[in-house]
Design an enzyme around this catalytic site. Structure first.
Site, PDB file in Angstrom:
ATOM      1  N   ASN A  16       0.815  -1.066  -0.012  1.00  0.00           N
ATOM      2  CA  ASN A  16      -0.155   0.103  -0.103  1.00  0.00           C
ATOM      3  C   ASN A  16       0.826   1.276  -0.216  1.00  0.00           C
ATOM      4  O   ASN A  16       0.287   2.062  -0.723  1.00  0.00           O
ATOM      5  CB  ASN A  16      -0.933   0.049   1.219  1.00  0.00           C
ATOM      6  CG  ASN A  16      -2.337  -0.841   0.866  1.00  0.00           C
ATOM      7  OD1 ASN A  16      -3.159  -0.369   0.222  1.00  0.00           O
ATOM      8  ND2 ASN A  16      -2.090  -1.975   1.676  1.00  0.00           N
ATOM      9  N   ARG A  67       5.513   1.494  25.097  1.00  0.00           N
ATOM     10  CA  ARG A  67       4.864   2.077  23.748  1.00  0.00           C
ATOM     11  C   ARG A  67       4.993   3.588  23.853  1.00  0.00           C
ATOM     12  O   ARG A  67       5.175   4.152  22.745  1.00  0.00           O
ATOM     13  CB  ARG A  67       3.292   1.731  23.960  1.00  0.00           C
ATOM     14  CG  ARG A  67       2.455   1.969  22.816  1.00  0.00           C
ATOM     15  CD  ARG A  67       0.936   1.735  22.711  1.00  0.00           C
ATOM     16  NE  ARG A  67       0.904   0.300  23.156  1.00  0.00           N
ATOM     17  CZ  ARG A  67       0.692  -0.639  22.202  1.00  0.00           C
ATOM     18  NH1 ARG A  67       1.236  -0.423  21.076  1.00  0.00           N
ATOM     19  NH2 ARG A  67       0.681  -1.921  22.588  1.00  0.00           N
ATOM     20  N   MET A  92       1.836  -2.854  12.062  1.00  0.00           N
ATOM     21  CA  MET A  92       1.084  -3.678  12.883  1.00  0.00           C
ATOM     22  C   MET A  92       0.962  -3.529  14.558  1.00  0.00           C
ATOM     23  O   MET A  92       1.605  -4.393  15.205  1.00  0.00           O
ATOM     24  CB  MET A  92       1.572  -4.984  12.568  1.00  0.00           C
ATOM     25  CG  MET A  92       1.412  -5.566  11.278  1.00  0.00           C
ATOM     26  SD  MET A  92      -0.238  -5.747  10.788  1.00  0.00           S
ATOM     27  CE  MET A  92      -0.761  -7.087  11.628  1.00  0.00           C
ATOM     28  N   ARG A  93       1.007  -2.292  14.854  1.00  0.00           N
ATOM     29  CA  ARG A  93       1.112  -1.920  16.271  1.00  0.00           C
ATOM     30  C   ARG A  93      -0.198  -1.089  16.465  1.00  0.00           C
ATOM     31  O   ARG A  93      -0.718  -0.321  15.524  1.00  0.00           O
ATOM     32  CB  ARG A  93       2.304  -1.047  16.645  1.00  0.00           C
ATOM     33  CG  ARG A  93       3.540  -1.545  16.177  1.00  0.00           C
ATOM     34  CD  ARG A  93       4.435  -2.362  17.506  1.00  0.00           C
ATOM     35  NE  ARG A  93       4.393  -1.535  18.461  1.00  0.00           N
ATOM     36  CZ  ARG A  93       4.521  -2.144  19.613  1.00  0.00           C
ATOM     37  NH1 ARG A  93       4.927  -3.494  19.736  1.00  0.00           N
ATOM     38  NH2 ARG A  93       4.879  -1.359  20.936  1.00  0.00           N
ATOM     39  N   ILE A  94      -0.813  -1.297  17.666  1.00  0.00           N
ATOM     40  CA  ILE A  94      -1.759  -0.383  18.160  1.00  0.00           C
ATOM     41  C   ILE A  94      -1.273   0.906  18.483  1.00  0.00           C
ATOM     42  O   ILE A  94      -0.330   0.952  19.221  1.00  0.00           O
ATOM     43  CB  ILE A  94      -2.563  -1.256  19.338  1.00  0.00           C
ATOM     44  CG1 ILE A  94      -3.133  -2.429  19.097  1.00  0.00           C
ATOM     45  CG2 ILE A  94      -3.406  -0.235  20.219  1.00  0.00           C
ATOM     46  CD1 ILE A  94      -3.811  -3.217  19.892  1.00  0.00           C
ATOM     47  N   HIS A 111      -7.911  -0.786   5.958  1.00  0.00           N
ATOM     48  CA  HIS A 111      -8.293  -2.080   6.600  1.00  0.00           C
ATOM     49  C   HIS A 111      -8.948  -2.820   5.385  1.00  0.00           C
ATOM     50  O   HIS A 111      -9.723  -2.463   4.946  1.00  0.00           O
ATOM     51  CB  HIS A 111      -9.283  -1.793   7.794  1.00  0.00           C
ATOM     52  CG  HIS A 111      -9.782  -2.973   8.315  1.00  0.00           C
ATOM     53  ND1 HIS A 111      -8.743  -3.488   9.282  1.00  0.00           N
ATOM     54  CD2 HIS A 111     -10.803  -3.544   8.557  1.00  0.00           C
ATOM     55  CE1 HIS A 111      -9.469  -4.824  10.020  1.00  0.00           C
ATOM     56  NE2 HIS A 111     -10.773  -4.782   9.439  1.00  0.00           N
ATOM     57  N   GLU A 145     -10.417   3.612  19.550  1.00  0.00           N
ATOM     58  CA  GLU A 145     -10.959   2.221  19.739  1.00  0.00           C
ATOM     59  C   GLU A 145     -10.312   1.697  18.224  1.00  0.00           C
ATOM     60  O   GLU A 145     -10.523   2.255  17.024  1.00  0.00           O
ATOM     61  CB  GLU A 145     -12.567   2.451  19.462  1.00  0.00           C
ATOM     62  CG  GLU A 145     -13.044   1.079  19.818  1.00  0.00           C
ATOM     63  CD  GLU A 145     -14.536   1.164  19.910  1.00  0.00           C
ATOM     64  OE1 GLU A 145     -15.178   0.198  19.492  1.00  0.00           O
ATOM     65  OE2 GLU A 145     -15.006   2.270  20.014  1.00  0.00           O
ATOM     66  N   ASP A 147     -10.110  -0.031  14.737  1.00  0.00           N
ATOM     67  CA  ASP A 147     -10.733   0.000  13.480  1.00  0.00           C
ATOM     68  C   ASP A 147     -12.362   0.778  13.342  1.00  0.00           C
ATOM     69  O   ASP A 147     -13.225   0.016  13.105  1.00  0.00           O
ATOM     70  CB  ASP A 147     -10.642  -1.590  13.034  1.00  0.00           C
ATOM     71  CG  ASP A 147      -9.828  -2.164  12.586  1.00  0.00           C
ATOM     72  OD1 ASP A 147      -8.639  -1.372  12.381  1.00  0.00           O
ATOM     73  OD2 ASP A 147      -9.414  -3.377  12.831  1.00  0.00           O
ATOM     74  N   GLU A 176      -7.525  -2.234  -2.702  1.00  0.00           N
ATOM     75  CA  GLU A 176      -6.603  -1.240  -1.735  1.00  0.00           C
ATOM     76  C   GLU A 176      -5.788  -0.372  -2.290  1.00  0.00           C
ATOM     77  O   GLU A 176      -5.875   0.955  -1.804  1.00  0.00           O
ATOM     78  CB  GLU A 176      -6.039  -1.834  -0.547  1.00  0.00           C
ATOM     79  CG  GLU A 176      -6.931  -2.922   0.368  1.00  0.00           C
ATOM     80  CD  GLU A 176      -6.015  -3.540   1.378  1.00  0.00           C
ATOM     81  OE1 GLU A 176      -4.980  -3.049   1.817  1.00  0.00           O
ATOM     82  OE2 GLU A 176      -6.508  -4.656   1.689  1.00  0.00           O
TER      83      GLU A 176
HETATM   84  C1  GRF Z   1      -3.490  -4.552   3.996  1.00  0.00           C
HETATM   85  O1  GRF Z   1      -4.197  -5.544   3.678  1.00  0.00           O
HETATM   86  C2  GRF Z   1      -3.778  -3.687   4.824  1.00  0.00           C
HETATM   87  O2  GRF Z   1      -5.133  -3.444   4.677  1.00  0.00           O
HETATM   88  C3  GRF Z   1      -3.687  -4.356   6.085  1.00  0.00           C
HETATM   89  O3  GRF Z   1      -2.424  -4.809   6.224  1.00  0.00           O
HETATM   90  C4  GRF Z   1      -2.196  -5.142   4.960  1.00  0.00           C
HETATM   91  C5  GRF Z   1      -0.735  -4.481   4.616  1.00  0.00           C
HETATM   92  O4  GRF Z   1      -0.350  -4.867   3.320  1.00  0.00           O
HETATM   93  N1  GRF Z   1      -3.875  -3.171   7.028  1.00  0.00           N
HETATM   94  P1  GRF Z   1       0.861  -4.006   2.624  1.00  0.00           P
HETATM   95  O5  GRF Z   1       2.086  -4.070   3.877  1.00  0.00           O
HETATM   96  O6  GRF Z   1       0.379  -2.722   2.519  1.00  0.00           O
HETATM   97  O7  GRF Z   1       1.374  -4.792   1.333  1.00  0.00           O
END
Ligand code: GRF
Length: 223
Positions: A16, A67, A92-94, A111, A145, A147, A176
């Protein structure tokens, strides 16, 4: 034209981020990436960012006591880069109060589901198990909160009869990559904004060019 300065937060593959980088190559695109920040070293996304000649920072969460300290370091790097918008892209972190306190209303996330359905992880498996006919992706503002912040843009992807999580995720990811640049454009062109309060202000979102409904055939069509 002054462009919106964007920091992209990643933790892995970074596809992305790559789609945003490609969009930013268009001179008419109203945003530019001033920083790609990963909380993990040696991830594919960092290589991709290098290929695009983007400024890179690794702020490894394992090097910080908590954090709060980690987020302080991220905030400092983003401020130093002059970022005005934070795009989470597979980060991948809150996100906690330290970051949101300073950037609330300026942090967005992509998402892989049509929120508010399927918050959290394993969205494709859960969509298939639930038997939904359409699935998709959402770009939303980040609130405390998970997502659950205000939705900026969504795109719909049909489920095919033999889909498994892998085929479905490939189709959603492709969407995406179209949706995220579209949402960043909406923000940069001030078509949408969020004060950070619960109510969304001035929400003038158009999604016609990305909303792709599956072709639904009626009995009459088939006759
Ligand atoms: C995507 O599916 C995004 O929606 C989710 O994690 C994935 C990340 O993919 N949050 P990338 O690292 O952008 O390839």
């Amino acid at each position: 034209m002054s462009k919106l300065k964007v920091a992209v937060l990643i933790s892995g593959r970074g596809s992305n981020m790559g789609s945003l980088a490609r969009a930013c190559m268009d001179p008419d695109f109203p945003a530019e990436i001033v920083l790609v920040l990963s909380n993990r070293p040696n991830v594919l996304g960092l290589e991709l960012a290098r290929e695009h000649d983007l400024p890179i920072r690794v702020v490894d969460h394992t090097a910080y006591p908590d954090r709060e300290a980690h987020e302080e370091a991220i905030c400092a790097a983003m401020t130093e880069a002059g970022a005005e918008l934070v795009c989470m892209a597979g980060y991948m972190r809150i996100v906690g109060q330290t970051l949101l306190g300073k950037w609330r209303g300026k942090v967005v996330n992509i998402h892989p589901s049509l929120l508010p359905s399927f918050r959290g992880v394993d969205t494709h498996e859960r969509a298939i198990d639930a038997g939904v006919r359409v699935h998709g992706c959402t770009v939303h503002y980040v609130s405390p909160e998970l997502d659950a912040g205000p939705i900026i843009a969504q795109a719909v992807v049909p489920l095919h009869p033999n889909d498994d999580a892998e085929t479905l995720s490939t189709r959603v990811l492709d969407m995406e990559h179209k949706l995220y640049p579209h949402a960043v454009r909406l923000i940069a062109e001030k078509m949408v904004r969020w004060s950070g309060d619960e109510a969304v202000e001035d929400r003038k979102v158009t999604i016609d060019d990305v909303l792709m409904l599956p072709e639904i055939k009626t009995a009459e069509d088939q006759a």
